[in-house]
Design a protein around this motif. Structure first.
Motif, PDB file in Angstrom:
ATOM      1  N   TRP A   1       0.814  -1.220   0.000  1.00  0.00           N
ATOM      2  CA  TRP A   1       0.000   0.000   0.000  1.00  0.00           C
ATOM      3  C   TRP A   1       0.843   1.265   0.000  1.00  0.00           C
ATOM      4  O   TRP A   1       0.382   2.327  -0.404  1.00  0.00           O
ATOM      5  CB  TRP A   1      -0.926   0.002   1.215  1.00  0.00           C
ATOM      6  CG  TRP A   1      -0.256   0.479   2.470  1.00  0.00           C
ATOM      7  CD1 TRP A   1       0.616  -0.199   3.235  1.00  0.00           C
ATOM      8  CD2 TRP A   1      -0.401   1.766   3.075  1.00  0.00           C
ATOM      9  NE1 TRP A   1       1.036   0.559   4.283  1.00  0.00           N
ATOM     10  CE2 TRP A   1       0.419   1.778   4.205  1.00  0.00           C
ATOM     11  CE3 TRP A   1      -1.143   2.905   2.760  1.00  0.00           C
ATOM     12  CZ2 TRP A   1       0.521   2.882   5.041  1.00  0.00           C
ATOM     13  CZ3 TRP A   1      -1.041   4.003   3.595  1.00  0.00           C
ATOM     14  CH2 TRP A   1      -0.218   3.991   4.719  1.00  0.00           C
ATOM     15  N   LEU A   2       2.115   1.206   0.452  1.00  0.00           N
ATOM     16  CA  LEU A   2       2.931   2.397   0.629  1.00  0.00           C
ATOM     17  C   LEU A   2       4.011   2.481  -0.445  1.00  0.00           C
ATOM     18  O   LEU A   2       4.863   1.597  -0.541  1.00  0.00           O
ATOM     19  CB  LEU A   2       3.583   2.362   2.016  1.00  0.00           C
ATOM     20  CG  LEU A   2       4.332   3.617   2.469  1.00  0.00           C
ATOM     21  CD1 LEU A   2       3.385   4.790   2.587  1.00  0.00           C
ATOM     22  CD2 LEU A   2       5.023   3.363   3.804  1.00  0.00           C
ATOM     23  N   PRO A   3       4.000   3.530  -1.286  1.00  0.00           N
ATOM     24  CA  PRO A   3       5.078   3.698  -2.273  1.00  0.00           C
ATOM     25  C   PRO A   3       6.432   3.867  -1.581  1.00  0.00           C
ATOM     26  O   PRO A   3       6.523   4.462  -0.515  1.00  0.00           O
ATOM     27  CB  PRO A   3       4.673   4.977  -3.022  1.00  0.00           C
ATOM     28  CG  PRO A   3       3.221   5.140  -2.755  1.00  0.00           C
ATOM     29  CD  PRO A   3       2.978   4.584  -1.400  1.00  0.00           C
ATOM     30  N   ARG A   4       7.486   3.362  -2.218  1.00  0.00           N
ATOM     31  CA  ARG A   4       8.817   3.368  -1.614  1.00  0.00           C
ATOM     32  C   ARG A   4       9.826   4.051  -2.530  1.00  0.00           C
ATOM     33  O   ARG A   4       9.781   3.887  -3.756  1.00  0.00           O
ATOM     34  CB  ARG A   4       9.291   1.935  -1.328  1.00  0.00           C
ATOM     35  CG  ARG A   4       8.428   1.182  -0.324  1.00  0.00           C
ATOM     36  CD  ARG A   4       8.756  -0.299  -0.334  1.00  0.00           C
ATOM     37  NE  ARG A   4       7.996  -1.021   0.679  1.00  0.00           N
ATOM     38  CZ  ARG A   4       8.472  -1.391   1.863  1.00  0.00           C
ATOM     39  NH1 ARG A   4       9.720  -1.104   2.164  1.00  0.00           N
ATOM     40  NH2 ARG A   4       7.724  -2.030   2.727  1.00  0.00           N
ATOM     41  N   VAL A   5      10.741   4.790  -1.915  1.00  0.00           N
ATOM     42  CA  VAL A   5      11.858   5.413  -2.626  1.00  0.00           C
ATOM     43  C   VAL A   5      13.105   5.181  -1.793  1.00  0.00           C
ATOM     44  O   VAL A   5      13.111   5.443  -0.583  1.00  0.00           O
ATOM     45  CB  VAL A   5      11.632   6.920  -2.838  1.00  0.00           C
ATOM     46  CG1 VAL A   5      12.863   7.557  -3.473  1.00  0.00           C
ATOM     47  CG2 VAL A   5      10.404   7.174  -3.695  1.00  0.00           C
ATOM     48  N   SER A   6      14.155   4.676  -2.403  1.00  0.00           N
ATOM     49  CA  SER A   6      15.398   4.443  -1.671  1.00  0.00           C
ATOM     50  C   SER A   6      16.112   5.764  -1.414  1.00  0.00           C
ATOM     51  O   SER A   6      16.093   6.687  -2.250  1.00  0.00           O
ATOM     52  CB  SER A   6      16.316   3.507  -2.466  1.00  0.00           C
ATOM     53  OG  SER A   6      17.577   3.383  -1.820  1.00  0.00           O
ATOM     54  N   LEU A   7      16.746   5.866  -0.250  1.00  0.00           N
ATOM     55  CA  LEU A   7      17.523   7.070   0.057  1.00  0.00           C
ATOM     56  C   LEU A   7      18.654   7.253  -0.943  1.00  0.00           C
ATOM     57  O   LEU A   7      19.072   8.391  -1.214  1.00  0.00           O
ATOM     58  CB  LEU A   7      18.077   6.968   1.482  1.00  0.00           C
ATOM     59  CG  LEU A   7      18.805   8.214   2.001  1.00  0.00           C
ATOM     60  CD1 LEU A   7      17.846   9.375   2.144  1.00  0.00           C
ATOM     61  CD2 LEU A   7      19.495   7.929   3.330  1.00  0.00           C
ATOM     62  N   ALA A   8      19.138   6.148  -1.522  1.00  0.00           N
ATOM     63  CA  ALA A   8      20.184   6.259  -2.544  1.00  0.00           C
ATOM     64  C   ALA A   8      19.687   7.064  -3.736  1.00  0.00           C
ATOM     65  O   ALA A   8      20.426   7.888  -4.292  1.00  0.00           O
ATOM     66  CB  ALA A   8      20.617   4.863  -2.986  1.00  0.00           C
ATOM     67  N   ASP A   9      18.429   6.872  -4.137  1.00  0.00           N
ATOM     68  CA  ASP A   9      17.875   7.640  -5.261  1.00  0.00           C
ATOM     69  C   ASP A   9      17.722   9.115  -4.895  1.00  0.00           C
ATOM     70  O   ASP A   9      17.952   9.993  -5.734  1.00  0.00           O
ATOM     71  CB  ASP A   9      16.521   7.068  -5.666  1.00  0.00           C
ATOM     72  CG  ASP A   9      16.633   5.648  -6.201  1.00  0.00           C
ATOM     73  OD1 ASP A   9      17.694   5.323  -6.777  1.00  0.00           O
ATOM     74  OD2 ASP A   9      15.681   4.872  -6.024  1.00  0.00           O
ATOM     75  N   VAL A  10      17.337   9.390  -3.672  1.00  0.00           N
ATOM     76  CA  VAL A  10      17.169  10.787  -3.240  1.00  0.00           C
ATOM     77  C   VAL A  10      18.506  11.518  -3.287  1.00  0.00           C
ATOM     78  O   VAL A  10      18.582  12.688  -3.708  1.00  0.00           O
ATOM     79  CB  VAL A  10      16.572  10.837  -1.821  1.00  0.00           C
ATOM     80  CG1 VAL A  10      16.504  12.274  -1.311  1.00  0.00           C
ATOM     81  CG2 VAL A  10      15.187  10.213  -1.806  1.00  0.00           C
ATOM     82  N   LEU A  11      19.577  10.838  -2.878  1.00  0.00           N
ATOM     83  CA  LEU A  11      20.885  11.492  -2.811  1.00  0.00           C
ATOM     84  C   LEU A  11      21.595  11.539  -4.161  1.00  0.00           C
ATOM     85  O   LEU A  11      22.339  12.483  -4.439  1.00  0.00           O
ATOM     86  CB  LEU A  11      21.777  10.765  -1.796  1.00  0.00           C
ATOM     87  CG  LEU A  11      21.371  10.906  -0.330  1.00  0.00           C
ATOM     88  CD1 LEU A  11      22.218  10.011   0.543  1.00  0.00           C
ATOM     89  CD2 LEU A  11      21.491  12.359   0.118  1.00  0.00           C
ATOM     90  N   GLN A  12      21.371  10.539  -5.002  1.00  0.00           N
ATOM     91  CA  GLN A  12      22.142  10.434  -6.233  1.00  0.00           C
ATOM     92  C   GLN A  12      21.422  10.980  -7.461  1.00  0.00           C
ATOM     93  O   GLN A  12      22.067  11.298  -8.459  1.00  0.00           O
ATOM     94  CB  GLN A  12      22.529   8.973  -6.477  1.00  0.00           C
ATOM     95  CG  GLN A  12      23.448   8.407  -5.411  1.00  0.00           C
ATOM     96  CD  GLN A  12      23.743   6.934  -5.622  1.00  0.00           C
ATOM     97  OE1 GLN A  12      23.136   6.278  -6.472  1.00  0.00           O
ATOM     98  NE2 GLN A  12      24.675   6.393  -4.847  1.00  0.00           N
TER      99      GLN A  12
END
Length: 445
Positions: free
Chosen positions: A267-278
């Protein structure tokens, strides 16, 4: 009486699910009741295995990395950032203290007054500022302006963190403290510079039952006469300040820790912190994923999150539980079982068993009694399921079923005993007054 006693114990001990009901409740909420719909504005930013590998760090992350992360998230302009982390210890200052000593020595020596010395002092100050992880993190929190940090209510079971000296996370909530399910001795939070730079703090505690399953979420916790919000409630108050009174009213349902509606596994969309930083800050995909959303940041890497489970599910990270607790709160999906609901459950159990007892006295056969018990049992189960699905009222299920079963056994035994007495009386009657032998045709007596 046994059925009523079980219902009474369930009501006194906090409401359903009570004795022998947990497994049934877990199956019902995980398989039968409607789940939480997929989130449209909540996103999990996870410190997963890929993020740790990309950063080349181990958990816990450095303060410099956290500062970069909050600045990167700020560029996407989220509605709020709820962090399932407590920065309760200052970062390492060994190198900083050495640099400050050198800087002081340069100034005392008078070299700072010369052009070359002044340039060296300026360069050293810049390097020290860059190495001061706490200062950089506090700056990023202040620049972000939407961050809610984690905190911890220190109970006898959770006391490994140092308590706050001032004992405060901010302004306590105007709520009565005595009736809350979760009571703590003290509260721990992030260090003062970070706490002051953030927009607020919320407790991360969970209520874990003796079988290791989390069925209730504590939206508020009582600490030394004050009431502090959980991470979910603190985030909701940040997002919807105009609904302050309404949110507090919902958060105090079932003594501040209502039963939860469970979400679907995805139910919860996910984004890796690696994508946020890179990723490029101008990335359209990242912008669509994060802009205007409420971000829940926490660790999900293998072996690093808690092992408590939800009903009918495997272990999930605590940050996900905070996320759907916020969704439960704002949509009023919480389920209640104490207070007037517990009283309603006790009365419903009493009505079921008393009506069955009344019908037993009028039924002529054991088959009629058994069918009546079956009918009352089906009616009871249907009523409990309907109230849970439509109103979120969790009434005890087992006590009335136990009462019906025992009354059926007692009635069966009584009818069998009465039938045995009647047979014995008839047998004695025929022994005392035997039938005359039949007279053959053509003969007289």
């Amino acid at each position: 009486m046994v059925g009523l006693a079980l219902a009474g114990v369930t009501a006194v001990t906090g409401g359903a699910p009570g004795l022998f009901e947990r497994a049934l409740y877990d199956q019902a909420v995980s398989r039968l009741l409607p789940g939480v719909p997929r989130s449209a504005d909540l996103v999990l930013v996870e410190v997963d295995d890929r993020a740790l590998s990309a950063l080349g760090e181990r958990w816990p992350l450095s303060r410099a990395t956290w500062a970069r992360a909050f600045r990167a998230m700020a560029t996407q302009r989220p509605a709020a950032v709820a962090v399932d982390v407590v920065f309760d210890q200052p970062g390492s200052r060994d190198a900083l203290e050495l640099g400050e000593d050198v800087l002081g020595a340069l100034r005392d020596s008078g070299l700072a007054d010369q052009p070359a010395g002044a340039a060296l002092v300026a360069d050293l100050e810049a390097r020290l500022h860059a190495q001061d992880g706490d200062a950089r993190l506090a700056e990023s929190l202040a620049e972000n302006g939407t961050v809610i940090l984690g905190a911890a209510a220190l109970t006898e079971d959770v006391s490994m963190m140092p308590p706050l000296v001032d004992g405060a996370l901010g302004s306590p909530l105007p709520l009565p403290v005595d009736s809350l399910r979760l009571q703590a001795l003290e509260v721990a939070g992030s260090i003062a510079p970070l706490r002051m730079a953030a927009q607020g703090s919320g407790t991360l505690n969970m209520l874990v039952d003796s079988d290791g399953v989390i069925r209730r979420y504590p939206y508020v916790v009582g600490v030394d006469g004050h009431v502090w919000p959980s991470l979910a409630l603190a985030t909701a108050l940040r997002l919807m300040p105009e609904q302050f009174e309404s949110l507090l009213r919902r958060a105090t349902v079932d003594d501040g820790a209502p039963l939860m509606r469970l979400p679907a596994p995805d139910w919860l969309p996910r984004v890796s912190l690696a994508d946020v930083l890179q990723a490029d800050p101008r990335s359209v995909g990242l912008d669509l994923a994060l802009r205007g959303k409420t971000l829940f940041v926490g660790v999900t890497a293998t072996g690093l999150h808690g092992q408590s489970t939800l009903p009918g599910q495997v272990a999930v990270p605590g940050v996900e539980i905070h996320a759907f607790a916020l969704d439960n709160l704002r949509a009023e999906r919480m389920m209640r079982s104490s207070g007037f609901v517990a009283l309603a459950g006790l009365l419903e159990t009493a009505v079921v068993v008393l009506l069955f007892g009344w019908r037993c006295r009028r039924a002529r056969t054991l088959r009629a009694v058994a069918l009546t018990a079956l009918g009352f049992g089906v009616l009871h189960v249907g009523l409990v399921g309907w109230l849970a699905a439509d109103f979120g009222w969790v009434l005890p299920l087992i006590p009335a079923c136990v009462g019906l079963g025992l009354m059926l056994l007692v009635d069966s035994a009584a009818r069998t005993e009465e039938l045995g007495r009647q047979r014995g009386a008839l047998r004695r009657l025929f022994v005392r007054y035997p039938q005359a032998a039949p007279v053959p045709p053509g003969e007289s007596r």
